[in-house]
Design a protein around this motif. Structure first.
Motif, PDB file in Angstrom:
ATOM      1  N   ARG A 177       0.882  -1.162   0.000  1.00 42.39           N
ATOM      2  CA  ARG A 177       0.000   0.000   0.000  1.00 42.39           C
ATOM      3  C   ARG A 177       0.915   1.205   0.000  1.00 42.39           C
ATOM      4  O   ARG A 177       1.675   1.409   0.945  1.00 42.39           O
ATOM      5  N   ILE A 178       0.844   1.991  -1.059  1.00 41.48           N
ATOM      6  CA  ILE A 178       1.779   3.105  -1.194  1.00 41.48           C
ATOM      7  C   ILE A 178       1.021   4.394  -0.901  1.00 41.48           C
ATOM      8  O   ILE A 178       0.182   4.822  -1.692  1.00 41.48           O
ATOM      9  N   SER A 179       1.307   4.970   0.249  1.00 41.72           N
ATOM     10  CA  SER A 179       0.570   6.162   0.663  1.00 41.72           C
ATOM     11  C   SER A 179       1.026   7.360  -0.167  1.00 41.72           C
ATOM     12  O   SER A 179       2.164   7.399  -0.652  1.00 41.72           O
ATOM     13  N   ARG A 180       0.124   8.333  -0.303  1.00 40.10           N
ATOM     14  CA  ARG A 180       0.486   9.547  -1.055  1.00 40.10           C
ATOM     15  C   ARG A 180       1.568  10.333  -0.311  1.00 40.10           C
ATOM     16  O   ARG A 180       2.372  11.026  -0.931  1.00 40.10           O
ATOM     17  N   GLU A 181       1.599  10.208   1.005  1.00 41.30           N
ATOM     18  CA  GLU A 181       2.646  10.892   1.777  1.00 41.30           C
ATOM     19  C   GLU A 181       4.019  10.350   1.378  1.00 41.30           C
ATOM     20  O   GLU A 181       4.977  11.092   1.212  1.00 41.30           O
ATOM     21  N   TRP A 182       4.052   9.033   1.257  1.00 41.62           N
ATOM     22  CA  TRP A 182       5.323   8.384   0.907  1.00 41.62           C
ATOM     23  C   TRP A 182       5.776   8.869  -0.477  1.00 41.62           C
ATOM     24  O   TRP A 182       6.922   9.262  -0.674  1.00 41.62           O
ATOM     25  N   VAL A 183       4.838   8.875  -1.407  1.00 42.98           N
ATOM     26  CA  VAL A 183       5.169   9.313  -2.772  1.00 42.98           C
ATOM     27  C   VAL A 183       5.641  10.762  -2.748  1.00 42.98           C
ATOM     28  O   VAL A 183       6.637  11.117  -3.392  1.00 42.98           O
ATOM     29  N   ASN A 184       4.935  11.595  -1.976  1.00 41.91           N
ATOM     30  CA  ASN A 184       5.325  13.003  -1.931  1.00 41.91           C
ATOM     31  C   ASN A 184       6.695  13.207  -1.313  1.00 41.91           C
ATOM     32  O   ASN A 184       7.482  14.034  -1.786  1.00 41.91           O
ATOM     33  N   ASP A 185       6.979  12.462  -0.263  1.00 37.89           N
ATOM     34  CA  ASP A 185       8.303  12.552   0.351  1.00 37.89           C
ATOM     35  C   ASP A 185       9.372  12.214  -0.680  1.00 37.89           C
ATOM     36  O   ASP A 185      10.406  12.875  -0.759  1.00 37.89           O
ATOM     37  N   LEU A 186       9.099  11.177  -1.461  1.00 34.41           N
ATOM     38  CA  LEU A 186      10.085  10.774  -2.467  1.00 34.41           C
ATOM     39  C   LEU A 186      10.173  11.835  -3.566  1.00 34.41           C
ATOM     40  O   LEU A 186      11.245  12.135  -4.062  1.00 34.41           O
ATOM     41  N   ARG A 187       9.032  12.399  -3.900  1.00 33.38           N
ATOM     42  CA  ARG A 187       9.034  13.453  -4.926  1.00 33.38           C
ATOM     43  C   ARG A 187       9.922  14.608  -4.480  1.00 33.38           C
ATOM     44  O   ARG A 187      10.731  15.126  -5.240  1.00 33.38           O
ATOM     45  N   LEU A 188       9.775  14.966  -3.202  1.00 31.94           N
ATOM     46  CA  LEU A 188      10.565  16.087  -2.684  1.00 31.94           C
ATOM     47  C   LEU A 188      12.053  15.754  -2.635  1.00 31.94           C
ATOM     48  O   LEU A 188      12.891  16.648  -2.703  1.00 31.94           O
ATOM     49  N   SER A 189      12.355  14.490  -2.500  1.00 31.30           N
ATOM     50  CA  SER A 189      13.772  14.107  -2.394  1.00 31.30           C
ATOM     51  C   SER A 189      14.414  13.954  -3.778  1.00 31.30           C
ATOM     52  O   SER A 189      15.602  13.672  -3.879  1.00 31.30           O
ATOM     53  N   MET A 190      13.627  14.133  -4.845  1.00 32.44           N
ATOM     54  CA  MET A 190      14.177  13.943  -6.191  1.00 32.44           C
ATOM     55  C   MET A 190      15.116  15.095  -6.545  1.00 32.44           C
ATOM     56  O   MET A 190      14.820  16.247  -6.287  1.00 32.44           O
ATOM     57  N   PRO A 191      16.234  14.772  -7.167  1.00 32.95           N
ATOM     58  CA  PRO A 191      17.144  15.837  -7.597  1.00 32.95           C
ATOM     59  C   PRO A 191      16.571  16.564  -8.824  1.00 32.95           C
ATOM     60  O   PRO A 191      15.536  16.173  -9.364  1.00 32.95           O
ATOM     61  N   GLU A 192      17.279  17.640  -9.244  1.00 33.35           N
ATOM     62  CA  GLU A 192      16.890  18.374 -10.447  1.00 33.35           C
ATOM     63  C   GLU A 192      16.887  17.405 -11.628  1.00 33.35           C
ATOM     64  O   GLU A 192      17.829  16.648 -11.822  1.00 33.35           O
ATOM     65  N   MET A 193      15.824  17.432 -12.423  1.00 33.15           N
ATOM     66  CA  MET A 193      15.738  16.537 -13.575  1.00 33.15           C
ATOM     67  C   MET A 193      16.269  17.251 -14.819  1.00 33.15           C
ATOM     68  O   MET A 193      16.389  18.474 -14.844  1.00 33.15           O
ATOM     69  N   PRO A 194      16.622  16.487 -15.860  1.00 31.10           N
ATOM     70  CA  PRO A 194      17.348  17.079 -16.996  1.00 31.10           C
ATOM     71  C   PRO A 194      16.623  18.257 -17.646  1.00 31.10           C
ATOM     72  O   PRO A 194      17.279  19.226 -18.045  1.00 31.10           O
ATOM     73  N   GLU A 195      15.313  18.203 -17.733  1.00 32.25           N
ATOM     74  CA  GLU A 195      14.628  19.312 -18.406  1.00 32.25           C
ATOM     75  C   GLU A 195      14.769  20.622 -17.639  1.00 32.25           C
ATOM     76  O   GLU A 195      15.016  21.671 -18.222  1.00 32.25           O
ATOM     77  N   GLN A 196      14.635  20.503 -16.312  1.00 32.08           N
ATOM     78  CA  GLN A 196      14.818  21.711 -15.491  1.00 32.08           C
ATOM     79  C   GLN A 196      16.245  22.221 -15.644  1.00 32.08           C
ATOM     80  O   GLN A 196      16.479  23.414 -15.778  1.00 32.08           O
ATOM     81  N   ALA A 197      17.179  21.285 -15.599  1.00 37.49           N
ATOM     82  CA  ALA A 197      18.586  21.668 -15.664  1.00 37.49           C
ATOM     83  C   ALA A 197      18.885  22.342 -16.996  1.00 37.49           C
ATOM     84  O   ALA A 197      19.623  23.336 -17.059  1.00 37.49           O
ATOM     85  N   ARG A 198      18.282  21.809 -18.030  1.00 35.51           N
ATOM     86  CA  ARG A 198      18.515  22.347 -19.360  1.00 35.51           C
ATOM     87  C   ARG A 198      18.042  23.802 -19.442  1.00 35.51           C
ATOM     88  O   ARG A 198      18.769  24.696 -19.896  1.00 35.51           O
ATOM     89  N   GLU A 199      16.840  24.050 -18.941  1.00 37.09           N
ATOM     90  CA  GLU A 199      16.307  25.419 -18.900  1.00 37.09           C
ATOM     91  C   GLU A 199      17.255  26.324 -18.119  1.00 37.09           C
ATOM     92  O   GLU A 199      17.582  27.436 -18.528  1.00 37.09           O
ATOM     93  N   ARG A 200      17.681  25.805 -16.979  1.00 40.66           N
ATOM     94  CA  ARG A 200      18.515  26.612 -16.079  1.00 40.66           C
ATOM     95  C   ARG A 200      19.810  27.022 -16.748  1.00 40.66           C
ATOM     96  O   ARG A 200      20.167  28.206 -16.756  1.00 40.66           O
ATOM     97  N   ILE A 201      20.508  26.067 -17.371  1.00 44.83           N
ATOM     98  CA  ILE A 201      21.827  26.454 -17.915  1.00 44.83           C
ATOM     99  C   ILE A 201      21.672  27.278 -19.195  1.00 44.83           C
ATOM    100  O   ILE A 201      22.541  28.078 -19.520  1.00 44.83           O
TER     101      ILE A 201
END
Lengths: 479, 94, 486
Positions: A284-308
């Protein structure tokens, strides 16, 4: 007739946990046969699986990176089939309730952007490895190594949205980059931690139903994916044009011959008899768990691409290349801490550095050049202490030894000669030793300057500051 | 419910059980009688009943991602019928 | 009284008082085994030397606590490090695991002395122990009769005073039914109470380790040792483990006991019914409230079982392929041939039959009609119990429809044999704790009283069983090992 190609990819990714999915054996690659095994991953009597929590978290992160829905509830099923490398004679997998589904990723081919659907991503355990003497059909016996048995895999299944081998390759590259950024897999195709099966069919343009589909296995590189699909598409088209019947089958890519070959494994239809594994309670995967993991995700390539692009004015193309892997981006980002011009950094990374890496077949993670050293070298060029040409030599030494550019030019006396008095002395000597050229110059043959500059460079083993040499030489010749 | 020799043969292939001719008939008979008995379940209307695949109301049972020492290779191979170069040796695949 | 005749509790007293050493006890028990084993045939493996060594080490340690110095045996599908674990199958005739099942490790850690491994129906598939690939075990009350099964070796050994206690397993009644046939205590805990790690799987969603003893209290002591969370079994749950001996109270006053009418219907021997009804009267006498209830889906439990268990077994037994351990047919030319002939020769008929059935029930086109249907009915069966346990503390019923039958009597038609489990299977379907205790005799053969409790409420079973034991002496009766050997 014009044909449309329809491709769907099934990609198996090894998750980079420390231990296996259902036991505590090491997940490392390349150990001696049967040394990363225990009774559980060897399928001994009475053994039971216990799920590695990190595997689930990596799968959720991968799902988030691929814009998937993460299941509230999922379970594990047994997929039954006999093979000597499958110790329990069933693979623990997920059948009707995968952990991730309905995702997508965006690709760009020849300037055209396209969104490719991801049907599902599910967890499963890897099988062991069969070692043959020669080929599978000629070997008198085979050996079973179970080190890989129980390595956690995420199988990612795309929609049949891909229309060319180039799109397939772009999809794989993008997928790899997303998973690398999410930090869930090494994605090393050569070690098998990223594997691809391609489902290919063709149909006349406008036709709604899909043509006969074949599945190609054993695609161990991006190039193989592209080549094998091209080959298979051509084979399908030729068959259709020649009025031959295509059979739905599994084929293998023969790298040496650059062809696909039917695997012709007994025509016995597979019947995997999936059923829920009673040994593993559901998730049973709680939405809290998913959100915690979402918050722990590093910058993804698309964001990084925009940034640089924003921050350093890079082109979309360059920024795209630098965000192919987190290691590349990290290198770039670190360089920018010590050097101001992102474009110049990008040019060096994608020019000289990429050339040297390719020559040695290395990836950026194995590069000995430190980002700070690269920045230091660029600063030395700006200060006029080395020329652009010398910089390439210095860079080569940095690449080979990992030393700092400062140390290299000191040690090898490679610093540029920018001292006017020193240069003047050498130039006067060159003028004295080459009266003919001087004469030519004075008679209007301006080209003679080039010869004289060359002599100066030779005399200084190329270290003279070329701008200064030109300046002084002109002054002396015209005086 | 009867089950044909052909079905018995198909199931035996799936289950990797080599059957002798006389066994096939015996299995067809035995399986047929058990299947006939279990057909009793069709007396029950199970429309809308959730299948019970896990009896315990337990979810998310995990272990930490920690490596423990592997088994000693000699020990794990000790029961194997045939071993070569630290691996299980099996006859040719095809 | 000889040492081998003593119960676990009595042996502990003897040790504590210094009246005998662990070595004395082990030797006495081994002597008994020598005396009667030829008739009973309970043991597949007997490790005399190991047992004596363990006993001597135990004596050298001095003070006795826990199971120190108490001999026991394991059903031979419970893995024991360094000791053959055959599952009574040719397939594993020479298999020596290098790991202990969690229950084996816990008994070892508690100081118990493992004497050997006990006979069973091959891979626990059977109800008479006649399906053992090696030899049948006989009922100590009448050697011409079966001890029940599949844990027949464990039940017979405890009944014949070859061991004070033993472990078995219970997938559809394999602990309770042989306990009933042999006149001993047989306890099947709630699914999830005891670890299955290292217990060779038959039907994973039903299997549970069971305990055989001659006194209820002994059973509680053994449960104290083997029960409880195991990180190696995902289905062995984290729950506060009670002290099971704390339930041993002679008090059933106001206990609400239900007896399901379906368990007293046709097919159940009238003598068995009467004996069980006497036991119900006894409970009433002792102050319990006894009422008839209905478990309407009872008759569907057995057909459900004969889909669920073989389906799971077909996958569980697929690993026996001749690659990593066990029997291999070396004649085969290729791998597929090796798999098929190895399995054809390594497994016995009943095992193959169940693998075939299970494979069929899961195969494409039949899954929904058979396996899925069975899972749905399984829920209905569980809900029947939930409804009863909303109002009652305990269900009481016969354990088996008859007393032990004759060897060879039920070989042939599988369905006749399967009917032995008709009263025990529903408990496994619902994952509940169940127990069989001796409650009388019919023509010299023991009758078992089955107690069924709420999930994880083993305590009520132990309390009710203990109270009954305090007011009866069936558990003290000794079999005379009579009857002609076949």
């Amino acid at each position: 007739m014009n044909f449309e190609t329809v491709i769907g990819l099934e990609i198996h990714v090894e998750l980079k946990t420390r231990s296996k999915i259902f036991c505590s054996c090491s997940n490392e690659f390349g150990a001696e046969p049967n040394t990363n095994v225990c009774p559980i991953c060897s399928g001994f009597p009475g053994m039971l699986p216990v799920l590695n929590q990190q595997v689930v978290e990596y799968a959720i992160k991968a799902g988030l990176a691929l814009n998937c829905e993460i299941a509230d509830y999922c379970k594990f099923d047994r997929k039954n089939y006999f093979y000597p490398d499958l110790p329990k004679a069933y693979q623990i997998s997920q059948f009707d309730l995968p952990i991730c589904k309905k995702g997508y990723l965006d690709i760009e081919v020849d300037g055209v952007k396209k969104r490719i659907g991801i049907t599902r991503a599910h967890l499963e355990e890897d099988a062991g490895k069969l070692v043959h003497q020669g080929t599978i059909s000629s070997t008198p016996f085979s050996l079973v190594d179970l080190n890989r048995s129980g390595v956690p895999l995420l199988e990612i299944v795309s929609e049949p949205d891909l229309r060319s081998s180039k799109e397939a390759r772009a999809y794989m590259e993008k997928l790899r980059s997303l998973l690398l950024f999410a930090g869930v897999s090494d994605c090393k195709m050569e070690e098998g931690s990223l594997r691809c099966d391609a489902n290919v069919s063709v149909r006349p343009y406008g036709q709604k139903t899909l043509g006969t589909r074949t599945e190609i296995k054993n695609l161990n590189s991006f190039r193989a994916v592209e080549k094998a699909i091209d080959f298979e598409v051509q084979r399908h088209i030729e068959a259709i044009e020649d009025g031959e019947e295509l059979i739905q089958e599994t084929r293998t890519w023969e790298e040496d011959q650059q062809i696909t070959r039917s695997m012709r494994s007994k025509e016995e239809a597979h019947d995997y008899r999936y059923f829920p594994d009673p040994d593993l309670p559901p998730l049973r995967i709680s939405r809290e768990w998913v959100n915690d993991l979402r918050l722990s995700m590093p910058e993804m390539p698309e964001q990084a691409r925009e940034r640089i692009m924003d921050q350093f004015g890079l082109s979309a193309y360059d920024a795209g290349l630098l965000t192919l892997s987190p290691d590349l981006l990290a290198f770039f980002d670190e360089c920018t801490h010590y050097y101001h011009d992102g474009k110049i950094i990008a040019n060096w990374m994608m020019g000289e550095m990429s050339k040297l890496l390719n020559q040695k077949n290395l990836d950026i993670g194995q590069c000995r050049i430190r980002p700070a050293h690269m920045a230091e070298m660029l600063n030395l060029i700006d200060q006029g202490r080395i020329s652009g040409k010398m910089a390439k030599e210095v860079f080569q030494v940095m690449f080979d030894t990992g030393s700092s550019p400062e140390a290299i030019i000191k040690e090898r006396g490679m610093e540029q000669i920018s001292d006017e008095a020193t240069l003047e002395k050498i130039i006067l000597e060159v003028i004295a030793n080459n009266p003919g050229a001087v004469e030519d110059y004075r008679n209007g043959k301006k080209k003679a300057t080039g010869f004289l500059v060359g002599q100066v460079m030779q005399a200084t083993r190329g270290q003279a500051n070329p701008a200064l040499v030109n300046q002084i030489l002109a002054r002396k010749l015209n005086s | 419910m009867t089950i044909s020799i052909k079905e018995v043969e198909h199931v035996a292939v799936l289950a990797r059980l080599q059957l002798k001719e006389n066994e096939k008939e015996k299995y067809a008979r035995h399986m047929g009688s058990v299947l006939q008995y279990v057909d009793k379940l069709n007396q029950l209307d199970t429309e809308g009943v959730e299948p019970l695949d896990h009896i315990l109301p337990v979810f998310n049972v995990f272990r930490e991602d920690q490596v423990k020492p592997a088994s000693n290779r000699e020990e794990i191979l000790a029961n194997a019928p045939l071993v070569e170069a630290g691996q299980y040796k099996v006859p040719k695949i095809i | 009284m000889e040492l081998y005749e003593l119960t676990l509790r009595e042996l502990q007293q003897v040790l504590h008082k210094g009246e005998a050493s662990a070595t004395d006890i082990t030797k006495s028990v081994l002597g008994r085994i020598h005396e009667v084993e030829e008739k009973i045939k309970a043991f597949i493996t007997l490790d005399e030397e190991g047992a004596i060594n363990q006993a001597q080490q135990c004596d050298a340690r001095g003070a006795y606590s826990g199971l120190d110095g108490i001999p026991y045996g394991l059903k031979d599908l419970i893995c024991s490090q360094g000791m053959k674990t055959t599952c009574a199958s040719r397939m594993l005739e020479n298999f020596v695991p290098f790991y202990d099942a969690t229950v084996a490790a816990r008994l070892k850690a508690a100081g118990g002395i493992l004497l050997g491994k006990l006979n069973l129906d091959e891979f626990a598939m059977g109800s008479s122990t006649e399906q053992s690939a090696f030899f049948p075990t006989r009922n100590p009350w009448d050697l011409t009769r079966v001890p029940g099964g599949s844990s027949g070796g464990s039940a017979a050994a405890v009944a014949a005073r070859e061991l004070p206690f033993a472990l078995g397993t219970d997938t559809g009644g394999s602990t309770r039914q042989p306990a009933s046939y042999c006149g001993v205590i047989g306890f099947k805990p709630t699914y999830g109470r005891v670890s299955r790690y290292g217990v060779v799987a038959y039907a994973s969603s039903l299997d549970q380790v069971g305990v055989f003893s001659r006194e209820v209290g002994d059973c509680a002591q053994v449960l104290n040792i083997i029960a409880g969370k195991d990180p190696l079994d995902s289905t062995c749950v984290e729950l506060e483990k009670p002290d099971f001996t704390s339930f041993l109270k002679d008090d059933v006053k106001d206990l609400k006991i239900a007896y399901p009418r379906e368990y007293f219907q046709k097919g159940i021997d009238s003598g068995v019914k009467d004996t069980v009804k006497q036991a119900l009267l006894k409970y009433e006498e002792l102050g319990a409230i006894v009422e008839e209830v209905s478990l309407p889906h009872s008759e569907y439990a057995l057909p459900t079982y004969y889909l669920v268990a073989p389906a799971e077994a077909s996958a569980n037994l697929a690993r026996f392929d001749g690659v990593r351990y066990g029997f291999r047919d070396f004649q085969a030319e290729n791998v597929v041939g090796m798999f098929s002939s190895t399995r054809a020769e390594g497994f016995g008929d009943e095992v193959k039959m169940r693998i075939m059935l299970g494979t069929y029930a899961l195969s494409s086109g039949y899954y929904d009609a058979y396996y899925l249907k069975a899972l749905k009915v399984r829920r209905l069966i569980k809900e029947d119990f939930d409804n009863v346990f909303a109002k009652f503390d305990l269900i009481v019923a016969p354990t088996t429809p008859t007393t032990a039958f004759k060897l060879g009597e039920q070989v042939g038609d599988p369905l006749t044999l399967y009917m032995n489990d008709i009263l025990t299977v529903p408990v496994n379907m619902a994952g509940l704790p169940g127990m069989s205790i001796p409650c009388g005799f019919l023509e010299g053969m023991p009758v078992g009283l089955q107690l069924i409790g709420r999930a994880f409420d083993e305590g009520t079973l132990l309390r009710a069983a203990y109270a009954f034991e305090q007011h009866s002496d069936y558990h003290q009766a000794k079999p005379d090992l009579g009857g002609e050997l076949i």
